[in-house]
Write a protein that holds these residues in place. Structure first.
Motif, mmCIF file in Angstrom:
data_model
loop_
_atom_site.group_PDB
_atom_site.id
_atom_site.type_symbol
_atom_site.label_atom_id
_atom_site.label_comp_id
_atom_site.label_asym_id
_atom_site.label_seq_id
_atom_site.Cartn_x
_atom_site.Cartn_y
_atom_site.Cartn_z
ATOM 1 N N LYS A 148 -29.758 87.775 61.469
ATOM 2 C CA LYS A 148 -29.661 89.231 61.455
ATOM 3 C C LYS A 148 -28.289 89.654 61.979
ATOM 4 O O LYS A 148 -27.838 89.206 63.035
ATOM 5 C CB LYS A 148 -30.768 89.842 62.317
ATOM 6 C CG LYS A 148 -30.874 91.353 62.185
ATOM 7 C CD LYS A 148 -32.107 91.885 62.890
ATOM 8 C CE LYS A 148 -32.231 93.389 62.686
ATOM 9 N NZ LYS A 148 -33.439 93.945 63.324
ATOM 10 N N GLY A 149 -27.614 90.511 61.216
ATOM 11 C CA GLY A 149 -26.277 90.963 61.577
ATOM 12 C C GLY A 149 -25.178 89.978 61.227
ATOM 13 O O GLY A 149 -23.996 90.270 61.435
ATOM 14 N N LYS A 150 -25.546 88.829 60.674
ATOM 15 C CA LYS A 150 -24.562 87.785 60.343
ATOM 16 C C LYS A 150 -24.087 87.898 58.896
ATOM 17 O O LYS A 150 -24.681 88.593 58.072
ATOM 18 C CB LYS A 150 -25.172 86.400 60.580
ATOM 19 C CG LYS A 150 -25.679 86.167 61.988
ATOM 20 C CD LYS A 150 -24.543 86.107 62.988
ATOM 21 C CE LYS A 150 -25.043 85.728 64.378
ATOM 22 N NZ LYS A 150 -23.941 85.640 65.366
ATOM 23 N N LYS A 151 -23.013 87.163 58.594
ATOM 24 C CA LYS A 151 -22.427 87.173 57.242
ATOM 25 C C LYS A 151 -23.069 86.081 56.384
ATOM 26 O O LYS A 151 -23.040 84.900 56.741
ATOM 27 C CB LYS A 151 -20.921 86.958 57.332
ATOM 28 C CG LYS A 151 -20.180 88.112 57.990
ATOM 29 C CD LYS A 151 -18.699 87.837 58.121
ATOM 30 C CE LYS A 151 -18.415 86.781 59.184
ATOM 31 N NZ LYS A 151 -16.975 86.597 59.445
ATOM 32 N N ILE A 152 -23.638 86.512 55.239
ATOM 33 C CA ILE A 152 -24.293 85.573 54.331
ATOM 34 C C ILE A 152 -23.630 85.672 52.960
ATOM 35 O O ILE A 152 -23.551 86.750 52.371
ATOM 36 C CB ILE A 152 -25.798 85.877 54.209
ATOM 37 C CG1 ILE A 152 -26.462 85.795 55.576
ATOM 38 C CG2 ILE A 152 -26.463 84.911 53.227
ATOM 39 C CD1 ILE A 152 -27.956 86.095 55.555
ATOM 40 N N ALA A 153 -23.144 84.533 52.466
ATOM 41 C CA ALA A 153 -22.521 84.488 51.140
ATOM 42 C C ALA A 153 -23.604 84.453 50.071
ATOM 43 O O ALA A 153 -24.512 83.618 50.121
ATOM 44 C CB ALA A 153 -21.621 83.265 51.021
ATOM 45 N N ASP A 177 -29.595 94.616 56.939
ATOM 46 C CA ASP A 177 -29.712 93.915 58.223
ATOM 47 C C ASP A 177 -28.785 92.711 58.321
ATOM 48 O O ASP A 177 -28.669 92.086 59.376
ATOM 49 C CB ASP A 177 -31.155 93.459 58.447
ATOM 50 C CG ASP A 177 -32.097 94.627 58.714
ATOM 51 O OD1 ASP A 177 -31.654 95.584 59.377
ATOM 52 O OD2 ASP A 177 -33.249 94.583 58.251
ATOM 53 N N VAL A 178 -28.156 92.349 57.185
ATOM 54 C CA VAL A 178 -27.179 91.257 57.185
ATOM 55 C C VAL A 178 -25.903 91.758 56.511
ATOM 56 O O VAL A 178 -25.902 92.810 55.876
ATOM 57 C CB VAL A 178 -27.718 90.009 56.444
ATOM 58 C CG1 VAL A 178 -28.935 89.437 57.147
ATOM 59 C CG2 VAL A 178 -28.042 90.322 54.995
ATOM 60 N N LYS A 179 -24.832 91.006 56.650
ATOM 61 C CA LYS A 179 -23.564 91.362 56.017
ATOM 62 C C LYS A 179 -23.361 90.447 54.800
ATOM 63 O O LYS A 179 -23.038 89.266 54.962
ATOM 64 C CB LYS A 179 -22.414 91.200 57.005
ATOM 65 C CG LYS A 179 -22.537 92.110 58.224
ATOM 66 C CD LYS A 179 -21.449 91.818 59.246
ATOM 67 C CE LYS A 179 -21.618 92.694 60.483
ATOM 68 N NZ LYS A 179 -20.605 92.371 61.532
ATOM 69 N N SER A 196 -16.076 81.245 57.640
ATOM 70 C CA SER A 196 -16.003 82.679 57.392
ATOM 71 C C SER A 196 -17.329 83.241 56.901
ATOM 72 O O SER A 196 -17.456 84.452 56.704
ATOM 73 C CB SER A 196 -14.887 83.018 56.397
ATOM 74 O OG SER A 196 -14.798 82.090 55.369
ATOM 75 N N ALA A 197 -18.332 82.381 56.710
ATOM 76 C CA ALA A 197 -19.690 82.824 56.408
ATOM 77 C C ALA A 197 -20.638 82.105 57.356
ATOM 78 O O ALA A 197 -20.455 80.918 57.650
ATOM 79 C CB ALA A 197 -20.053 82.526 54.960
ATOM 80 N N ASP A 198 -21.639 82.830 57.836
ATOM 81 C CA ASP A 198 -22.619 82.244 58.754
ATOM 82 C C ASP A 198 -23.762 81.567 58.014
ATOM 83 O O ASP A 198 -24.544 80.824 58.618
ATOM 84 C CB ASP A 198 -23.194 83.328 59.669
ATOM 85 C CG ASP A 198 -22.104 84.001 60.494
ATOM 86 O OD1 ASP A 198 -21.465 83.289 61.292
ATOM 87 O OD2 ASP A 198 -21.893 85.219 60.325
ATOM 88 N N ALA A 199 -23.855 81.837 56.719
ATOM 89 C CA ALA A 199 -24.894 81.228 55.896
ATOM 90 C C ALA A 199 -24.516 81.398 54.428
ATOM 91 O O ALA A 199 -23.625 82.188 54.084
ATOM 92 C CB ALA A 199 -26.259 81.842 56.176
ATOM 93 N N PHE A 200 -25.219 80.671 53.581
ATOM 94 C CA PHE A 200 -24.925 80.659 52.139
ATOM 95 C C PHE A 200 -26.258 80.511 51.420
ATOM 96 O O PHE A 200 -27.034 79.604 51.717
ATOM 97 C CB PHE A 200 -23.984 79.490 51.857
ATOM 98 C CG PHE A 200 -23.649 79.245 50.418
ATOM 99 C CD1 PHE A 200 -23.485 80.288 49.511
ATOM 100 C CD2 PHE A 200 -23.457 77.943 49.966
ATOM 101 C CE1 PHE A 200 -23.153 80.037 48.190
ATOM 102 C CE2 PHE A 200 -23.122 77.678 48.654
ATOM 103 C CZ PHE A 200 -22.968 78.730 47.761
#
Length: 355
Positions: A148-153, A177-179, A196-200
């Protein structure tokens, strides 16, 4: 001398007749196009020999469709599209009428029809790919809730966007809720690797990231409802289906024939070998299939079931809510089931896949 001349003349006339006959047989029958053009995902599509995947690879290798079209003087042309921009390439090709069919994803098909194109789902099934949530190898995240609030590609508008929305909703989250980073699969993997991404969120290429110790899969669509998988199926131009039903029937029959061949007991191993031969690492293909709770035979069902219709209706609603399409789309107009129905009769498979 005269006799030799006559014999030689007869030979030349015979040769000319054969050439003319060949030219005549190569020409399409009256009212038919020169070729049927099918777009399909291919590896190495930008250089070297195109290596097709999935149902289209099976149809191409069987040779039945090319042979049947050839009897009518019509060529079969395969149009390779790259994995990074399938949706754009196929929708543009349908728009400029450079293809007649395409095996590609569900969400891009909805976007195409909402944008004014007219295509129809001809043969469902075959490619029900799992989706995966990947985090950096050393990440402490264990679920979507930790992001939550993190960067997801995520590549917007691609077939796996809808399963991602289902994952969010099931955990009480919204897209806001996510970026979201709108990146194609290659760029998404690079963003994960660079930090540069917290998840993919992606497909089976997730396993390649695990193999390289770049990423770690923390969620897969193997056990949730089947609606959480990505669908890629055979779509056809509505104009082509109406103008050339005879050819459309041959195409549909070829795909149903390929589906049946893949669905038999030893079809799984043959499918794995075919995918590996086309350039996908065998270990990736096996991990994609292992633990999937959908029966192998059902995976290849070409039936237009209530499940399939519900999937497209829900996805069309999502596309409007997510701003991917400007106006609502009635998904009930997207289907052309008559071709599969006739193919099942032609192949005597009416009872093969239970509804």
């Amino acid at each position: 001398m005269l006799e030799a001349f006559v014999v030689q003349r007869r030979r030349l006339l015979a040769a000319a007749f054969l050439l003319l006959s060949g030219a005549a047989s190569a020409a399409p029958a009256a009212g038919l196009p020169e070729a049927v053009r099918i777009a399909a995902v291919a590896r190495n599509a930008n250089g070297g020999k195109a290596l097709f995947a999935g149902s289209s690879a099976l149809v191409a290798s069987q040779g039945w469709l090319a042979s049947e079209l050839g009897k009518l003087g019509v060529k079969l042309e395969w149009v390779p599209v790259t994995t990074n921009s399938v949706a754009v390439q196929v929708n543009e090709a349908f728009a400029n009428k450079s293809i007649d069919f395409a095996q590609y994803g569900d969400l891009p098909s909805i976007i195409a029809n909402a944008s004014g194109l007219h295509t129809r789902l001809v043969v469902p099934g075959g490619s029900l790919n799992n989706t995966y949530l990947v985090v950096p190898y050393n990440s402490t995240a264990r679920s979507i809730n930790d992001l939550k609030g993190k960067k997801i590609a995520l590549h917007r508008g691609r077939p796996w966007e809808y399963p991602f929305s289902r994952l969010l909703a099931a955990n009480g989250l919204k897209a806001s809720d996510v970026k979201l980073l709108n990146l194609n699969p290659q760029a998404g993997a690079a963003a994960l690797a660079s930090g540069s991404a917290d998840a993919f969120f992606t497909l089976s290429d997730a396993f390649l990231l695990e193999d390289k110790k770049i990423g770690r899969v923390i969620w897969a669509s193997k056990t949730p409802p089947q609606d959480w998988k990505m669908r890629a199926e055979l779509w056809g131009s509505a104009d082509f289906l109406a103008k050339y039903p005879q050819l459309a029937q041959l195409v549909a029959t070829a795909y149903v024939k390929a589906h049946q061949g893949a669905s038999v007991e030893n079809g799984r191993e043959e499918y794995i070998r075919a995918e590996a031969a086309a350039g996908q690492p065998e270990s990736v293909v096996r991990r994609e299939l292992d633990g999937d709770n959908r029966p192998w035979k059902a995976r290849w069902s070409p039936l237009l079931t209530a499940e399939v219709k519900a999937h497209y209706a829900a996805e069309a609603l999502y596309a409007k809510q997510a701003g991917l399409i400007a106006k609502p789309l009635d998904a009930s107009n997207l289907y052309a089931p008559q071709f599969v129905e006739q193919a099942l009769v032609n192949l005597k498979l009416q009872q093969y896949w239970a509804p």
